[in-house]
Design a protein around this motif. Structure first.
Motif, mmCIF file in Angstrom:
data_model
loop_
_atom_site.group_PDB
_atom_site.id
_atom_site.type_symbol
_atom_site.label_atom_id
_atom_site.label_comp_id
_atom_site.label_asym_id
_atom_site.label_seq_id
_atom_site.Cartn_x
_atom_site.Cartn_y
_atom_site.Cartn_z
ATOM 1 N N PHE A 1 0.757 -1.193 0.179
ATOM 2 C CA PHE A 1 -0.056 0.032 -0.296
ATOM 3 C C PHE A 1 1.049 1.569 -0.242
ATOM 4 C CE2 PHE A 1 1.111 -0.237 4.755
ATOM 5 C CZ PHE A 1 1.275 1.229 4.818
ATOM 6 N N ARG A 2 0.041 1.956 -0.469
ATOM 7 C CA ARG A 2 0.848 3.604 -0.136
ATOM 8 C C ARG A 2 0.031 5.024 -0.194
ATOM 9 N NH1 ARG A 2 2.791 5.095 -6.490
ATOM 10 N NH2 ARG A 2 3.167 7.556 -5.339
ATOM 11 N N SER A 3 0.175 6.133 0.272
ATOM 12 C CA SER A 3 -0.548 6.090 1.167
ATOM 13 C C SER A 3 -0.702 7.998 0.376
ATOM 14 C CB SER A 3 -0.074 7.659 2.402
ATOM 15 O OG SER A 3 1.584 7.754 2.107
ATOM 16 N N TRP A 4 -2.308 9.019 -0.048
ATOM 17 C CA TRP A 4 -2.012 9.962 -0.828
ATOM 18 C C TRP A 4 -2.952 10.964 -0.124
ATOM 19 C CZ3 TRP A 4 -6.171 11.033 -4.169
ATOM 20 C CH2 TRP A 4 -6.883 9.856 -4.010
ATOM 21 N N LEU A 5 -2.578 12.027 -0.957
ATOM 22 C CA LEU A 5 -3.744 13.388 -0.093
ATOM 23 C C LEU A 5 -4.226 13.547 -1.293
ATOM 24 C CD1 LEU A 5 -0.713 15.762 1.470
ATOM 25 C CD2 LEU A 5 -2.518 14.309 3.039
ATOM 26 N N PHE A 6 -5.664 13.244 -1.312
ATOM 27 C CA PHE A 6 -6.742 13.997 -1.499
ATOM 28 C C PHE A 6 -6.523 15.816 -1.861
ATOM 29 C CE2 PHE A 6 -10.677 14.473 -3.233
ATOM 30 C CZ PHE A 6 -11.422 14.468 -4.092
ATOM 31 N N PRO A 7 -6.824 15.874 -2.734
ATOM 32 C CA PRO A 7 -6.321 17.898 -2.836
ATOM 33 C C PRO A 7 -7.750 18.427 -2.088
ATOM 34 C CG PRO A 7 -6.469 16.477 -5.211
ATOM 35 C CD PRO A 7 -7.004 15.741 -4.575
ATOM 36 N N ARG A 8 -7.036 18.838 -1.411
ATOM 37 C CA ARG A 8 -8.796 19.948 -0.550
ATOM 38 C C ARG A 8 -9.084 21.006 -1.443
ATOM 39 N NH1 ARG A 8 -7.959 19.994 5.275
ATOM 40 N NH2 ARG A 8 -5.758 20.637 4.695
ATOM 41 N N ASP A 9 -8.241 21.655 -1.771
ATOM 42 C CA ASP A 9 -7.829 23.115 -2.486
ATOM 43 C C ASP A 9 -9.542 23.391 -3.911
ATOM 44 O OD1 ASP A 9 -8.027 26.123 -2.892
ATOM 45 O OD2 ASP A 9 -5.421 25.995 -2.932
ATOM 46 N N PRO A 10 -9.842 23.710 -3.450
ATOM 47 C CA PRO A 10 -10.591 24.443 -4.721
ATOM 48 C C PRO A 10 -10.768 24.375 -6.384
ATOM 49 C CG PRO A 10 -11.826 26.115 -2.902
ATOM 50 C CD PRO A 10 -10.710 24.817 -2.774
ATOM 51 N N ASN A 11 -9.559 25.466 -5.637
ATOM 52 C CA ASN A 11 -9.085 25.818 -7.128
ATOM 53 C C ASN A 11 -7.188 25.044 -6.824
ATOM 54 O OD1 ASN A 11 -11.001 28.226 -7.353
ATOM 55 N ND2 ASN A 11 -10.565 29.325 -5.254
ATOM 56 N N PHE A 12 -7.775 24.303 -6.767
ATOM 57 C CA PHE A 12 -6.410 23.078 -6.728
ATOM 58 C C PHE A 12 -5.759 23.655 -8.532
ATOM 59 C CE2 PHE A 12 -3.848 19.243 -8.091
ATOM 60 C CZ PHE A 12 -3.038 19.567 -6.815
ATOM 61 N N GLU A 13 -6.112 23.358 -9.443
ATOM 62 C CA GLU A 13 -5.957 22.981 -10.559
ATOM 63 C C GLU A 13 -5.400 24.758 -11.400
ATOM 64 O OE1 GLU A 13 -7.515 21.861 -15.086
ATOM 65 O OE2 GLU A 13 -8.849 21.632 -13.780
ATOM 66 N N ALA A 14 -6.333 25.156 -11.193
ATOM 67 C CA ALA A 14 -5.397 27.103 -11.167
ATOM 68 C C ALA A 14 -3.964 27.510 -10.019
ATOM 69 C CB ALA A 14 -7.059 28.130 -10.862
ATOM 70 N N VAL A 15 -4.594 27.347 -9.226
ATOM 71 C CA VAL A 15 -2.711 27.778 -8.354
ATOM 72 C C VAL A 15 -1.641 26.599 -8.676
ATOM 73 C CG1 VAL A 15 -2.235 27.411 -5.591
ATOM 74 C CG2 VAL A 15 -4.998 28.296 -5.978
ATOM 75 N N ALA A 16 -1.985 25.264 -8.810
ATOM 76 C CA ALA A 16 -0.771 24.443 -9.312
ATOM 77 C C ALA A 16 -0.783 24.657 -10.737
ATOM 78 C CB ALA A 16 -1.374 23.003 -9.224
ATOM 79 N N ALA A 17 -1.385 25.019 -11.792
ATOM 80 C CA ALA A 17 -1.218 25.669 -12.853
ATOM 81 C C ALA A 17 -0.328 26.257 -12.573
ATOM 82 C CB ALA A 17 -2.206 26.210 -13.566
ATOM 83 N N ARG A 18 -0.500 27.382 -11.430
ATOM 84 C CA ARG A 18 0.966 28.793 -11.962
ATOM 85 C C ARG A 18 2.419 28.219 -11.574
ATOM 86 N NH1 ARG A 18 -0.952 33.558 -7.962
ATOM 87 N NH2 ARG A 18 -1.214 32.045 -6.422
ATOM 88 N N VAL A 19 2.140 27.204 -10.656
ATOM 89 C CA VAL A 19 3.403 27.095 -10.352
ATOM 90 C C VAL A 19 4.289 26.215 -11.307
ATOM 91 C CG1 VAL A 19 5.006 24.909 -9.036
ATOM 92 C CG2 VAL A 19 2.986 27.087 -7.744
ATOM 93 N N THR B 1 4.026 18.502 -16.237
ATOM 94 C CA THR B 1 3.208 20.077 -16.891
ATOM 95 C C THR B 1 1.633 20.446 -16.587
ATOM 96 O OG1 THR B 1 2.196 19.097 -18.907
ATOM 97 C CG2 THR B 1 4.570 19.934 -19.210
ATOM 98 N N ARG B 2 1.084 20.946 -17.185
ATOM 99 C CA ARG B 2 -0.567 20.811 -17.191
ATOM 100 C C ARG B 2 -1.865 19.880 -17.412
ATOM 101 N NH1 ARG B 2 -3.593 26.303 -16.952
ATOM 102 N NH2 ARG B 2 -2.049 28.087 -15.912
ATOM 103 N N ASP B 3 -1.004 19.681 -18.615
ATOM 104 C CA ASP B 3 -1.758 18.473 -19.253
ATOM 105 C C ASP B 3 -1.381 17.161 -18.640
ATOM 106 O OD1 ASP B 3 -2.112 19.822 -21.099
ATOM 107 O OD2 ASP B 3 -0.559 18.144 -22.901
ATOM 108 N N ASP B 4 -0.240 16.911 -17.520
ATOM 109 C CA ASP B 4 -0.539 15.907 -16.664
ATOM 110 C C ASP B 4 -0.957 16.242 -15.173
ATOM 111 O OD1 ASP B 4 2.036 14.314 -18.277
ATOM 112 O OD2 ASP B 4 2.977 16.001 -17.678
ATOM 113 N N LEU B 5 -0.734 17.783 -14.864
ATOM 114 C CA LEU B 5 -2.373 17.875 -14.024
ATOM 115 C C LEU B 5 -3.711 17.448 -14.253
ATOM 116 C CD1 LEU B 5 -1.988 19.549 -11.657
ATOM 117 C CD2 LEU B 5 -3.019 21.768 -11.869
ATOM 118 N N ARG B 6 -3.806 18.032 -15.654
ATOM 119 C CA ARG B 6 -5.149 17.890 -15.647
ATOM 120 C C ARG B 6 -5.683 16.453 -16.233
ATOM 121 N NH1 ARG B 6 -4.409 20.578 -20.147
ATOM 122 N NH2 ARG B 6 -5.242 23.118 -18.990
ATOM 123 N N ASP B 7 -4.683 15.454 -16.793
ATOM 124 C CA ASP B 7 -4.904 14.009 -16.655
ATOM 125 C C ASP B 7 -5.128 13.330 -14.617
ATOM 126 O OD1 ASP B 7 -4.382 13.773 -19.405
ATOM 127 O OD2 ASP B 7 -2.540 14.181 -19.482
#
Length: 387
Positions: A153-171, A361-367
Motif C-alpha cells: 500500500f501507499r498513502s496519498w493526499l486528496f486535493p482539498r483546495d477548490p482552486n487546486f488546478e488553477a493554483v498548481a498551474a501557476r507554479v 506539465t499542465r496536461d499531466d495535472l489535468r490528467d
C-alpha cells in the motif's frame, strides 16, 4: 552376424561449436541444456555413445536421442518439444474471480483484515466456494501475471483546495518560464524555497566503520541525541543554484533572513521580478506573507503551491538529495558538525549542479484530476465471487 547400428555422425560449424561451448560452460545455463550441449560436442569429437554416456553420466538411450535430434535439426533439435501438460484444474472464470477478490478491500467484503496476503486469499477463495482447494503459490502466480499486489500500500493526499488546478498551474507555468500567459524575460527568476525541519545530530556510541572488501559501511544502532536544527534553502530553478542557512527552528524570522540573504545579492536585487514558490507552511502562509515579502522587496512575488501539494516545489527534490547524501545515516558529534556538513555540501552541489529535468506539465495535472474525478464518481460494483 548381427549388424551394429552406427551412431549419427555430427559435424559442427564454427558458429555452432561456439554456441554449444557457451551453453556447456555457462554459469546461468539450465542444467539440461548443459548436458545436451556437452553430448553433441563429445559426439562431434568422434566419441561413441557408450563413452559419452559414461563421461556425462546419463543413459546411452539419452545420448542417442539428443545426438540424433541434433543431426536431424541442428540447434533447434535440442529444444524440448511442446507438451500438452496436465489439464488445468481451474477455469478462466475462477481465475477472474480470484483476481476480482484481490482487488477489493477485505473489510468491504466482510473479512477482518486490512490487506490481503496470498495465503489469506487462498483461504477465502475456498471458504466462498470459488474452488474446492487452491494453494497460496497458485494465487501468487495468477496475481503476478497482472502485477496485482494487494499486500502493498501507499498513502496519498486528496486535493482539498477548490482552486487546486488553477493554483498548481501557476507554479507549473513558472517552471516553463511563463506567468499569466506571458514568457518571462532574461531578468526574471524563479526561486523554490522551503525548510527541512528537525535534522538531528545523532552521535553514535561507537565510531562508524568504513566500507571494505565485501563489507558495507557499518553504523552503530545506539546513539546520543545532540539536538536538532532546521535547514532553510532557496533553489534557483533556472540556474540550479542553492542558497541555504541553518536556524534553531523554523518561523517567519528565519525565513525572512533567507529571503534577505538571496534578495540582497546583485543579481536578484537588480532583477525585474523574482518569483518565490513556497508551500503553505506557517513561515510563509497566506496573504500576510505575500504582503510582507512585497513590502520588504518590491520586485519579489510570492507564489503558493496548493495545500498539501509541496511535491510541486522543486526544492523538495534538493532536500531529498541532502537526505541521501548528507544526513543519512546520521552520525554527527554535534549540531556544529551538521551545519558545517550542510554548508560544505551546498558549495559542492553548486559547483556542478544542473537544473532538474522537470517534466510535469499542465496536461499531466489535468490528467491527474480527471482520474481522481473518475474514482470519485465510479460506482462500487460488487463482483459475484461464488460459482
Amino acid at each position: 552376424m548381427t549388424a551394429v547400428a552406427q551412431a549419427c555422425p555430427i559435424t559442427l560449424s564454427e558458429v555452432g561449436r561456439r554456441e554449444l561451448t557457451r551453453r556447456s560452460v555457462g554459469q546461468k545455463t539450465p542444467y539440461r541444456d548443459k548436458i545436451r550441449a556437452t553430448i553433441v560436442l563429445l559426439a562431434a569429437g568422434g566419441l561413441p555413445n557408450a563413452q559419452i554416456s559414461t563421461r556425462v553420466g546419463v543413459g546411452v538411450d539419452t545420448v542417442r536421442a539428443w545426438r540424433g535430434r541434433f543431426a536431424a535439426r541442428g540447434l533447434e533439435g535440442l529444444v524440448d518439444l511442446p507438451r500438452s501438460g496436465r489439464p488445468s484444474r481451474f477455469t478462466p472464470v475462477q481465475v477472474a474471480q480470484v483476481k476480482a477478490l484481490a482487488c477489493q478491500l477485505p473489510a468491504r467484503v466482510g473479512v477482518a483484515l486490512s490487506r490481503w496476503s496470498c495465503p489469506e486469499l487462498a483461504r477465502e477463495v475456498v471458504s466462498r466456494g470459488v474452488a474446492e482447494t487452491i494453494s497460496a503459490s497458485t494465487v501468487r502466480r495468477w496475481l503476478s501475471g497482472d502485477a496485482i499486489k494487494p499486500w502493498q500500500f501507499r498513502s496519498w493526499l486528496f486535493p482539498r483546495d477548490p482552486n487546486f488546478e488553477a493554483v498548481a498551474a501557476r507554479v507549473l507555468d513558472l517552471y516553463e518560464r511563463r506567468w499569466e500567459g506571458v514568457k518571462l524575460g532574461s531578468r526574471e527568476y524563479v526561486i523554490s524555497s522551503d525548510e527541512k525541519t528537525s535534522i538531528q545530530a545523532r552521535c553514535r556510541c561507537h565510531p562508524s566503520l568504513a566500507p571494505g572488501q565485501a563489507r558495507m559501511m557499518r553504523v552503530n544502532h545506539e546513539y546520543g541525541r545532540g539536538g536538532a536544527v532546521a535547514y532553510l534553502a532557496a533553489y534557483d530553478v533556472g540556474r540550479a543554484r542553492v542558497f541555504g542557512r541553518c536556524a534553531p527552528s523554523t518561523g517567519i524570522v528565519p525565513f525572512m533572513a533567507l529571503v534577505e540573504q538571496v534578495m540582497t545579492q546583485p543579481l536578484y536585487a537588480s532583477a525585474k521580478r523574482v518569483f518565490w514558490v513556497v508551500d503553505n507552511g506557517s513561515s510563509h502562509r497566506g496573504q500576510a506573507a505575500i504582503n510582507r515579502l512585497a513590502v520588504r522587496f518590491p520586485n519579489a512575488v510570492m507564489v503558493h503551491t496548493p495545500v498539501h501539494a509541496s511535491w510541486l516545489n522543486q526544492v523538495e527534490i534538493f532536500f531529498s538529495v541532502v537526505q541521501r547524501k548528507v544526513v543519512s545515516p546520521n552520525d554527527f558529534t554535534d549540531l556544529a558538525e551538521v551545519e558545517q556538513r550542510l554548508e560544505a555540501f551546498e558549495k559542492r552541489y553548486n559547483a556542478t549542479a544542473r537544473p532538474f529535468r522537470w517534466r510535469y506539465t499542465r496536461d499531466d495535472l489535468r490528467d491527474l484530476l480527471v482520474r481522481i474525478d473518475h474514482h470519485e464518481r465510479e460506482d462500487k460494483v460488487d463482483i459475484p465471487l461464488a460459482a
